[in-house]
Design a protein around this motif. Sequence first.
Motif, short mmCIF file in Angstrom:
data_model
loop_
_atom_site.label_atom_id
_atom_site.label_comp_id
_atom_site.label_asym_id
_atom_site.label_seq_id
_atom_site.Cartn_x
_atom_site.Cartn_y
_atom_site.Cartn_z
N ALA A 209 0.81 -1.22 0.00
CA ALA A 209 0.00 0.00 0.00
C ALA A 209 0.84 1.27 0.00
O ALA A 209 0.31 2.37 -0.23
CB ALA A 209 -0.93 0.00 1.22
N LEU A 210 2.14 1.16 0.26
CA LEU A 210 3.00 2.34 0.34
C LEU A 210 3.09 3.08 -0.99
O LEU A 210 3.15 2.45 -2.05
CB LEU A 210 4.42 1.94 0.76
CG LEU A 210 4.62 1.54 2.22
CD1 LEU A 210 6.01 0.91 2.38
CD2 LEU A 210 4.47 2.74 3.14
N PRO A 211 3.14 4.40 -0.95
CA PRO A 211 3.45 5.15 -2.16
C PRO A 211 4.94 4.97 -2.50
O PRO A 211 5.71 4.46 -1.68
CB PRO A 211 3.14 6.59 -1.77
CG PRO A 211 3.37 6.63 -0.29
CD PRO A 211 2.94 5.29 0.22
N ALA A 212 5.33 5.41 -3.67
CA ALA A 212 6.74 5.26 -4.07
C ALA A 212 7.67 5.98 -3.11
O ALA A 212 8.82 5.56 -2.91
CB ALA A 212 6.92 5.79 -5.50
N THR A 213 7.19 7.04 -2.49
CA THR A 213 8.02 7.81 -1.56
C THR A 213 7.97 7.25 -0.14
O THR A 213 8.62 7.79 0.76
CB THR A 213 7.55 9.28 -1.52
OG1 THR A 213 6.15 9.30 -1.19
CG2 THR A 213 7.77 9.94 -2.87
N GLY A 214 7.18 6.20 0.07
CA GLY A 214 7.01 5.63 1.40
C GLY A 214 8.21 4.82 1.84
O GLY A 214 9.12 4.52 1.07
N LYS A 215 8.19 4.44 3.13
CA LYS A 215 9.29 3.68 3.72
C LYS A 215 8.74 2.41 4.36
O LYS A 215 7.76 2.46 5.10
CB LYS A 215 10.01 4.52 4.78
CG LYS A 215 10.56 5.85 4.26
CD LYS A 215 11.07 6.73 5.39
CE LYS A 215 11.50 8.09 4.88
NZ LYS A 215 11.93 8.99 5.99
#
Length: 455
Positions: A209-215
Motif C-alpha cells: 500500500a505504500l506510495p513510491a516515496t514511502g518507507k
Amino acid sequence: MIPMTLAEVAAATGGVLDTTDGTPVVDAPLAFDSRRPSPGSLFACLTGALVDGHDFAALAVEQGAVAALAQRPVHVPAVLVPDVLTAMSDLARAVHQRYDGVTIGITGSAGKTTTKDLLAHVLAAHAPTVANRASFNNEIGFPVTVSSVRPDTRYLVLEMGARGKGHIQALCDIARPGISTVLNIGSAHVGEFGSREAISDAKAEIVRALPATGKAVLNADDPLVAAMRREHDGRILTFGTDEGADVRATDITTDEGRPTFTLHHQGRTAAVQLTVYGRHNVTNALAAATTALAADVPFDTVATALSEARMATGGRMAVTTRTDGVTLINDAFNASPESVLAALDALTEVGRGRRRIAVLGEMAELGDASVQWHWRVADAAARAGLAHLLVVGSGEGADVLADAYTAATHTVPDRHTADTVSAAVRAILLPGDVVLVKGAHALGLDAVADQLLTV
C-alpha cells in the motif's frame, strides 16, 4: 478531529442531514459510547446484538456530541446514512485526506500493541502524536483513531490487524500509510489462513500500500518479513540482531526480566533499558526505534524516550508485586503461540530463584497445528520449572496441554468464572511466588489477573 461541518460529513458519507442545517462543526473524534462522548464529537449509532445505539443518540447529544451518525431519524441533529459502520470508514477516509502529517501502519502476528505503545511514546517526545487506544485496530476502532487527528498532529500511528486476506488493504484504503512496519509472521490464526505463508501474504498488504516515496520497516531476523522487501521499490529500513540490519541491538541482557541492550544506527550507539519486561520485547523496541528514525526523529531522542516508554495498554507483560511478595505477570490480553513461549521465558527470568506458577489458556484458531503447538508450550512449561500449571479451557488444546505437562497440573474449564480460576490459584499460592497469567482475550483471564492483585 480536523474540523468538518455536518454538511461536509454528509458529503463524505453520502448521508442526508436531519434536524440540522449542516453548519454545526464536528471537531472531536467519532464516539460510540453515549456516556462519554467528547464535546464536539459525532456519535455513531452502532447496532449490536443486545444494544441499539440509536436509542442513546439523544443522551449522547445531551452529553456533548454535536450530532448523531444514524440509519434512521433519532429526533436530534443527525446525518442519516445507509450503514453506520461503512459511514464511519468513509468519514475517516475524508479526515485522512485532509491530514498532512505522517501516517504509520504497524502489523505482525505478535507484538503490535506493545510496539505501537513504545513508538507512540517515542514519537510524542518529538511532536504531537495520535495512536490507537488499546488494540483499536478493527473496523470500529480504526476509524475512531483516524478521526482523532487534529490540525497540529504530526504523527498518526495505526495498528492494523487481519483475520483474512484483504483486511489490511481495506484499512490502508481508509488511511494510506507513509511508513509501514512489519514485526513478524507467526502462527496466530493459522487455522483461518491455512499457512504462515498465507499470513505473510496478507500482512504484506501494508507494504504494497505504500506510495513510491514511502518507507518500509522490516524485521531482518524474520525471513518471511525480510522477503517483503520485494514488495516495495522505495526506501527500506531493517531492524534485528544481525549485523546487516540498519538498526540493531547488541549486548542484550535482562535484569529481573527487564531487557537492556545497545542500540546501533549509522555508526551511533546508545544504551537502552526498557521498562517493559521480557527479552522478546527487544524486537518490539527495535521496531519502534527504527520506525521513529524513519519518521525523522533524532537518534538521541529515540534512545532516551525508548528507555522511558511505558505501556499505555494493560495486559501486556504488566508486572506487579503484592505486599506479601507475590509477583503477578499479567500478559492476558492475547495469546499467540509464539507469545506464550516468550511469556514463559519471561516468567523464568522474573522468577529466577523463586517458585513459579503459570495460568495458561488454551490457544485457539491453530487448525491442524493445534496439538503440536500445545505440546511445544507444555515442553516450554517444563523447562520453566513450574511449581504448578493451571490450564484454562475445555477443548482439545487444553487436554493436550494438561496431559503433556506431567508436573503438578490443574485444569479449569473455560465455562467457569474468573472467581473460580482465581480461587484455584489462591489455593496453591505462597508468599514470594511469581505468577504468570496468559491467555486469549476471550477467556477473560485479565479479570483473573486483576483479582489476584489483592492479597
